[in-house]
Design a protein around this motif. Structure first.
Motif, short mmCIF file in Angstrom:
data_model
loop_
_atom_site.label_atom_id
_atom_site.label_comp_id
_atom_site.label_asym_id
_atom_site.label_seq_id
_atom_site.Cartn_x
_atom_site.Cartn_y
_atom_site.Cartn_z
N ALA A 1 0.84 -1.20 0.00
CA ALA A 1 0.00 0.00 0.00
C ALA A 1 0.87 1.25 0.00
O ALA A 1 2.02 1.22 0.45
N ASN A 2 0.32 2.34 -0.48
CA ASN A 2 1.00 3.63 -0.45
C ASN A 2 0.48 4.45 0.71
O ASN A 2 -0.71 4.42 1.01
N VAL A 3 1.39 5.20 1.34
CA VAL A 3 1.04 6.08 2.44
C VAL A 3 1.66 7.44 2.13
O VAL A 3 2.81 7.52 1.70
N TRP B 1 14.16 6.71 1.24
CA TRP B 1 13.29 7.28 2.26
C TRP B 1 12.08 6.40 2.55
O TRP B 1 11.57 6.39 3.67
N SER B 2 11.63 5.64 1.58
CA SER B 2 10.53 4.71 1.84
C SER B 2 10.96 3.65 2.85
O SER B 2 10.21 3.29 3.76
#
Length: 76
Positions: free
Chosen positions: A2-4, A24-25
């Motif tokens: 999922a993306n946040v 950074w992810s």
């Protein structure tokens, strides 16, 4: 996966852009995982404290109990 989306101050974003080699992810994912782990540990400790206080028997001592078992194993 999922993306946040997160919001950071502009100054922090400028500093992050300077560090092109940093994933950074991955940094964020590890921070999220660590925060969850800390929360789980806090809840577990609170649960242990609750059990400890709810099962106190007057006159019982953990130190005395351990000594009793150690002494019993030495005499065997």
């Amino acid at each position: 996966m999922a993306n946040v989306t997160i919001t950071v101050p502009e100054e922090l974003r400028r500093e992050m852009k300077k560090r092109k080699r940093t994933n950074w992810s991955l940094v964020a994912r590890k921070a999220f995982e660590e925060a969850i782990r800390q929360e789980e540990m806090t809840r577990a400790a609170e649960g242990i404290d609750t059990l400890r206080t709810s099962y106190k028997t007057p006159g019982w001592s953990g130190v005395k109990e351990i000594r009793k078992w150690r002494d019993a194993s030495k005499s065997s």
